[in-house]
Design a protein around this motif. Sequence first.
Motif, PDB file in Angstrom:
ATOM      1  N   ALA A 191       0.829  -1.208   0.000  1.00  0.00           N
ATOM      2  CA  ALA A 191       0.000   0.000   0.000  1.00  0.00           C
ATOM      3  C   ALA A 191       0.859   1.252   0.000  1.00  0.00           C
ATOM      4  O   ALA A 191       0.556   2.235  -0.677  1.00  0.00           O
ATOM      5  CB  ALA A 191      -0.927  -0.008   1.213  1.00  0.00           C
ATOM      6  N   ARG A 192       1.947   1.226   0.764  1.00  0.00           N
ATOM      7  CA  ARG A 192       2.845   2.381   0.857  1.00  0.00           C
ATOM      8  C   ARG A 192       3.613   2.578  -0.447  1.00  0.00           C
ATOM      9  O   ARG A 192       3.889   3.709  -0.859  1.00  0.00           O
ATOM     10  CB  ARG A 192       3.819   2.172   2.015  1.00  0.00           C
ATOM     11  CG  ARG A 192       4.729   3.362   2.292  1.00  0.00           C
ATOM     12  CD  ARG A 192       5.498   3.167   3.579  1.00  0.00           C
ATOM     13  NE  ARG A 192       6.354   1.990   3.561  1.00  0.00           N
ATOM     14  CZ  ARG A 192       6.133   0.887   4.256  1.00  0.00           C
ATOM     15  NH1 ARG A 192       5.065   0.788   5.037  1.00  0.00           N
ATOM     16  NH2 ARG A 192       6.969  -0.142   4.196  1.00  0.00           N
ATOM     17  N   THR A 193       3.925   1.475  -1.133  1.00  0.00           N
ATOM     18  CA  THR A 193       4.767   1.548  -2.331  1.00  0.00           C
ATOM     19  C   THR A 193       3.961   1.731  -3.608  1.00  0.00           C
ATOM     20  O   THR A 193       4.335   2.519  -4.478  1.00  0.00           O
ATOM     21  CB  THR A 193       5.617   0.271  -2.453  1.00  0.00           C
ATOM     22  OG1 THR A 193       6.318   0.058  -1.217  1.00  0.00           O
ATOM     23  CG2 THR A 193       6.624   0.398  -3.588  1.00  0.00           C
ATOM     24  N   PHE A 194       2.824   1.017  -3.706  1.00  0.00           N
ATOM     25  CA  PHE A 194       2.066   1.021  -4.959  1.00  0.00           C
ATOM     26  C   PHE A 194       0.685   1.654  -4.814  1.00  0.00           C
ATOM     27  O   PHE A 194       0.276   2.476  -5.621  1.00  0.00           O
ATOM     28  CB  PHE A 194       1.925  -0.402  -5.495  1.00  0.00           C
ATOM     29  CG  PHE A 194       3.239  -1.088  -5.725  1.00  0.00           C
ATOM     30  CD1 PHE A 194       4.042  -0.724  -6.791  1.00  0.00           C
ATOM     31  CD2 PHE A 194       3.671  -2.078  -4.872  1.00  0.00           C
ATOM     32  CE1 PHE A 194       5.262  -1.347  -7.011  1.00  0.00           C
ATOM     33  CE2 PHE A 194       4.883  -2.718  -5.074  1.00  0.00           C
ATOM     34  CZ  PHE A 194       5.687  -2.354  -6.148  1.00  0.00           C
ATOM     35  N   VAL A 237      -3.801  -4.060  -4.013  1.00  0.00           N
ATOM     36  CA  VAL A 237      -3.758  -3.950  -2.556  1.00  0.00           C
ATOM     37  C   VAL A 237      -5.168  -3.961  -1.990  1.00  0.00           C
ATOM     38  O   VAL A 237      -5.433  -4.598  -0.966  1.00  0.00           O
ATOM     39  CB  VAL A 237      -3.004  -2.671  -2.138  1.00  0.00           C
ATOM     40  CG1 VAL A 237      -2.963  -2.544  -0.625  1.00  0.00           C
ATOM     41  CG2 VAL A 237      -1.595  -2.676  -2.705  1.00  0.00           C
ATOM     42  N   LEU A 238      -6.091  -3.262  -2.637  1.00  0.00           N
ATOM     43  CA  LEU A 238      -7.484  -3.267  -2.171  1.00  0.00           C
ATOM     44  C   LEU A 238      -8.064  -4.671  -2.231  1.00  0.00           C
ATOM     45  O   LEU A 238      -8.812  -5.079  -1.336  1.00  0.00           O
ATOM     46  CB  LEU A 238      -8.319  -2.315  -3.024  1.00  0.00           C
ATOM     47  CG  LEU A 238      -8.155  -0.820  -2.732  1.00  0.00           C
ATOM     48  CD1 LEU A 238      -8.849   0.008  -3.796  1.00  0.00           C
ATOM     49  CD2 LEU A 238      -8.699  -0.482  -1.346  1.00  0.00           C
ATOM     50  N   ALA A 239      -7.750  -5.410  -3.289  1.00  0.00           N
ATOM     51  CA  ALA A 239      -8.260  -6.775  -3.408  1.00  0.00           C
ATOM     52  C   ALA A 239      -7.713  -7.656  -2.291  1.00  0.00           C
ATOM     53  O   ALA A 239      -8.436  -8.483  -1.717  1.00  0.00           O
ATOM     54  CB  ALA A 239      -7.894  -7.349  -4.774  1.00  0.00           C
ATOM     55  N   LEU A 240      -6.440  -7.483  -1.955  1.00  0.00           N
ATOM     56  CA  LEU A 240      -5.856  -8.251  -0.855  1.00  0.00           C
ATOM     57  C   LEU A 240      -6.444  -7.818   0.480  1.00  0.00           C
ATOM     58  O   LEU A 240      -6.671  -8.645   1.373  1.00  0.00           O
ATOM     59  CB  LEU A 240      -4.338  -8.073  -0.852  1.00  0.00           C
ATOM     60  CG  LEU A 240      -3.586  -8.737  -2.008  1.00  0.00           C
ATOM     61  CD1 LEU A 240      -2.134  -8.281  -2.027  1.00  0.00           C
ATOM     62  CD2 LEU A 240      -3.660 -10.255  -1.899  1.00  0.00           C
ATOM     63  N   LEU A 299     -14.677  -0.446  -3.213  1.00  0.00           N
ATOM     64  CA  LEU A 299     -13.555   0.355  -3.699  1.00  0.00           C
ATOM     65  C   LEU A 299     -12.726  -0.419  -4.717  1.00  0.00           C
ATOM     66  O   LEU A 299     -12.282   0.141  -5.728  1.00  0.00           O
ATOM     67  CB  LEU A 299     -12.676   0.791  -2.528  1.00  0.00           C
ATOM     68  CG  LEU A 299     -13.275   1.812  -1.566  1.00  0.00           C
ATOM     69  CD1 LEU A 299     -12.324   2.056  -0.390  1.00  0.00           C
ATOM     70  CD2 LEU A 299     -13.577   3.126  -2.271  1.00  0.00           C
ATOM     71  N   ALA A 300     -12.502  -1.714  -4.423  1.00  0.00           N
ATOM     72  CA  ALA A 300     -11.741  -2.533  -5.369  1.00  0.00           C
ATOM     73  C   ALA A 300     -12.491  -2.678  -6.682  1.00  0.00           C
ATOM     74  O   ALA A 300     -11.878  -2.712  -7.758  1.00  0.00           O
ATOM     75  CB  ALA A 300     -11.459  -3.908  -4.759  1.00  0.00           C
ATOM     76  N   THR A 301     -13.821  -2.752  -6.614  1.00  0.00           N
ATOM     77  CA  THR A 301     -14.623  -2.867  -7.836  1.00  0.00           C
ATOM     78  C   THR A 301     -14.454  -1.639  -8.711  1.00  0.00           C
ATOM     79  O   THR A 301     -14.382  -1.745  -9.941  1.00  0.00           O
ATOM     80  CB  THR A 301     -16.102  -3.061  -7.472  1.00  0.00           C
ATOM     81  OG1 THR A 301     -16.244  -4.283  -6.724  1.00  0.00           O
ATOM     82  CG2 THR A 301     -16.969  -3.149  -8.728  1.00  0.00           C
ATOM     83  N   ARG A 302     -14.379  -0.464  -8.083  1.00  0.00           N
ATOM     84  CA  ARG A 302     -14.130   0.756  -8.865  1.00  0.00           C
ATOM     85  C   ARG A 302     -12.818   0.633  -9.630  1.00  0.00           C
ATOM     86  O   ARG A 302     -12.737   0.971 -10.815  1.00  0.00           O
ATOM     87  CB  ARG A 302     -14.050   1.971  -7.942  1.00  0.00           C
ATOM     88  CG  ARG A 302     -15.356   2.392  -7.296  1.00  0.00           C
ATOM     89  CD  ARG A 302     -15.129   3.684  -6.522  1.00  0.00           C
ATOM     90  NE  ARG A 302     -16.339   4.153  -5.857  1.00  0.00           N
ATOM     91  CZ  ARG A 302     -16.431   5.320  -5.236  1.00  0.00           C
ATOM     92  NH1 ARG A 302     -15.392   6.130  -5.194  1.00  0.00           N
ATOM     93  NH2 ARG A 302     -17.558   5.691  -4.655  1.00  0.00           N
ATOM     94  N   GLY A 303     -11.794   0.168  -8.944  1.00  0.00           N
ATOM     95  CA  GLY A 303     -10.503   0.013  -9.605  1.00  0.00           C
ATOM     96  C   GLY A 303     -10.544  -1.033 -10.702  1.00  0.00           C
ATOM     97  O   GLY A 303      -9.941  -0.862 -11.758  1.00  0.00           O
TER      98      GLY A 303
END
Length: 366
Positions: free
Chosen positions: A92-95, A100-103, A137-141
Amino acid sequence: MTLMSASPTPSTRPEPTSAQVRRWRRYLADEQAEGAVYRYLAARRDGEEREILLGLADAERRHEQHWRDLLGDRAGKPQKGALRTRLLGFLARTFGSVFVLALAQQAEQRSGYGADEDATDAMAADERVHGEVVRALATRGRERMSGTFRAAVFGANDGLVSNLALVIGIGATGVSAGTVLFTGIAGLLAGALSMGAGEYVSVRSQRELLEASTPDPDAHHVIPDLDVDTNELALVYRARGMSAQEAAEHAAGVIARVAAGHGMPDRAAQAYEEIGNGWPAAISSFCFFASGALVPILPYIFGLYGLPAVAVAAALVGLALLGTGAVVGVLSGAPPLRRALRQLGIGYGAAAVTYLLGLAFGTNVM
């Protein structure tokens, strides 16, 4: 009348066991790590998504306080959260991507608060709701990257499987290594060109269908001249599926909007933007397929032949299939290992069929 007993306060709660203290400390560390994940993600976003992620971080802070209250003086030094949560924080900090949201969605779904008597019902409910918030939120992505992701995964996967099947099927007939190599190159070019052409035709067809179905962009200019009493515009909306009353109300609103000088929203332009352009889609599909189809012929490019070349090609393709399958699993919210093994099984199954056919119809000499 029987009175319900209140929950024990920290002063009246029985002395916790050492196992409870260890579990509470672990929960506290995990909540701190999860809160950090949401703050890292929020720092890479703005607007509504940022506010939602900060709201999740605040909720994790409330959960932290619950375990602090239970631990009291036993909290000790801050501990590290679970390895997967710390890894999630690093990502999350790097990318800060949809991966990350899915995880994080999977992490929320694994919460053990529902079966832990020391966690409140509200905390267990929070974790379930957090999972749904992160899922949304992950669905938006996923929706934002759906076209590129589809082209990348399916293009590369098709290249891997089809060219591996072609190369080892031809190799099993007993032809020379040079013949196998040039067959693989031909398969790469033919498949990549076919994928690119198919993607171009698909996108162009979508745009042409949209053009045929999109209202005339100049038709709204005549709206101020319509007879308000008869309102022919309502017939347009009835033809598009509205009831008579809905059509009349919508037409009246449109006339009022145009009369006020606000004009009409250009929904067609937005739709064209979502579909995209044929050439970029075709080029990306060509490249993704070619990148996958290159892998099975690498051993032959570097001079291997016979069974060693087949084994190396199968191993390289297997690793690539595991990677694409794991990515699909992460983004879909499913277990990555299961999706990776599914991709591997499908790919190896197709290759095994062509290899056996090559043995059956070839010279059986490698």
